[in-house]
Design a protein around this motif. Structure first.
Motif, PDB file in Angstrom:
ATOM      1  N   ASN A 106      -8.782  -4.660  -1.399  1.00  0.00           N
ATOM      2  CA  ASN A 106      -8.609  -3.439  -2.188  1.00  0.00           C
ATOM      3  C   ASN A 106      -9.828  -2.530  -2.099  1.00  0.00           C
ATOM      4  OD1 ASN A 106      -6.008  -3.538  -3.129  1.00  0.00           O
ATOM      5  ND2 ASN A 106      -6.513  -4.496  -5.074  1.00  0.00           N
ATOM      6  N   ARG A 119       0.832  -1.207   0.000  1.00  0.00           N
ATOM      7  CA  ARG A 119       0.000   0.000   0.000  1.00  0.00           C
ATOM      8  C   ARG A 119       0.870   1.262   0.000  1.00  0.00           C
ATOM      9  NH1 ARG A 119      -5.099  -1.224   4.091  1.00  0.00           N
ATOM     10  NH2 ARG A 119      -6.071  -2.840   2.808  1.00  0.00           N
ATOM     11  N   PHE A 155      -9.620  -0.531   1.046  1.00  0.00           N
ATOM     12  CA  PHE A 155      -8.601   0.506   0.919  1.00  0.00           C
ATOM     13  C   PHE A 155      -9.099   1.645   0.036  1.00  0.00           C
ATOM     14  CE2 PHE A 155      -4.106   1.665  -0.591  1.00  0.00           C
ATOM     15  CZ  PHE A 155      -3.880   2.450   0.535  1.00  0.00           C
TER      16      PHE A 155
END
Length: 281
Positions: A208, A190, A211
């Motif tokens: 994902n 990340r 995030f």
């Protein structure tokens, strides 16, 4: 009246002896593969833990584990086997080897692949997995890119992925021109994307997605078409596990999935991940 020669009688006796020997071996082998009996005798279920939110998470300060596979492992050990549960820290590069060498009884959150099935046995899937790509919307290298991996597989583009994971294996098989940066953990991948050392983050779609939700200003999630490495996610066990022992775990997972309990655990873990993301900003 049928006649039997001495040689025929001797052959029959030899065959009977061989069959008797084989039959005597089977119970011994079956006894050796009674995994849950051994766990109950030891009084502890050891769960191999390689970090990948929201499946498996570890608080650096306290060392405590969380995540929905952690909840499942703890619940199965305490409520079904009636034993304590111990989480053993490991990496994705070593999690399969740990099952093979009896360092832990269950490997948590393993993607079901034919290659891994040559090394370990799999439970029924607890959930499904699909790989997605996460990019910076403002990255000029990726202007006009669509939802095909080929749109990103170009000279000068760098993919960041956690080493040894299913995502690593999947992206390595399809990327021909871009560079692949393999890093030891999720935080490192990340940070590589955020610092623009990498252009594309390769990870599980649910990871994902979380995030991306935490960073809506600059991030964009891409679900590749066709799907990339869509697989079941399950527990990994020793290959010599008995059918009866495997059934115990499979019935447990099937029932918890059917009642929606696993989906609730996934939601709970997702909330924890988002909360951690916000507190770190």
């Amino acid at each position: 009246m049928a006649r039997f020669s001495f040689r025929s009688i001797r052959n029959v006796i030899a065959c009977a002896t061989a069959i008797g020997s084989l039959l005597s071996v089977v119970p011994a082998q079956a006894a050796d593969s009674q995994l849950w009996q051994g766990v109950q005798k030891a009084g502890v279920l050891r769960c191999g833990a390689a970090v990948a939110a929201p499946y498996v998470m570890r608080d650096v300060a306290s060392g405590q584990y969380s995540g929905f596979f952690v909840d499942l492992c703890r619940d199965f050990g305490e409520k079904v086997l009636k034993v304590k549960v111990e989480f053993v820290d490991t990496s994705w590069d070593n999690i399969v080897a740990g099952v093979q060498s009896d360092k832990w009884d269950l490997a948590m959150a393993l993607n079901q692949t034919p290659e891994r099935a040559l090394a370990v046995a799999f439970s029924t899937e607890a959930t499904s997995y699909e790989i997605s790509l996460l990019i910076n919307k403002e990255n000029p290298k990726l202007a006009g890119a669509g939802d095909s991996v080929a749109d990103y597989d170009k000279d000068g583009v760098t993919f960041a992925v956690m080493s040894g994971t299913a995502a690593d294996k999947a992206i390595s098989a399809v990327v021909k021109n871009a560079k692949i940066m393999r890093l030891p953990g999720m935080d490192e991948t990340r940070l590589a994307l955020m610092s623009r050392r990498a252009d594309v983050l390769v990870d599980a779609s649910d990871t994902n997605h979380l995030f991306a939700l935490a960073n809506p200003d600059w991030s964009k999630e891409v679900l590749p078409s066709p799907a990339l490495a869509k697989q079941g996610v399950a527990f990994g066990l020793r290959r010599d596990i008995s059918f009866a022992d495997l059934q115990v775990l499979n019935i447990y997972l099937t029932q918890r999935r059917a009642t929606g309990e696993i989906a609730a655990l996934v939601d709970k873990a997702s909330v924890e991940v988002n909360a951690a993301e916000k507190s770190s900003q």
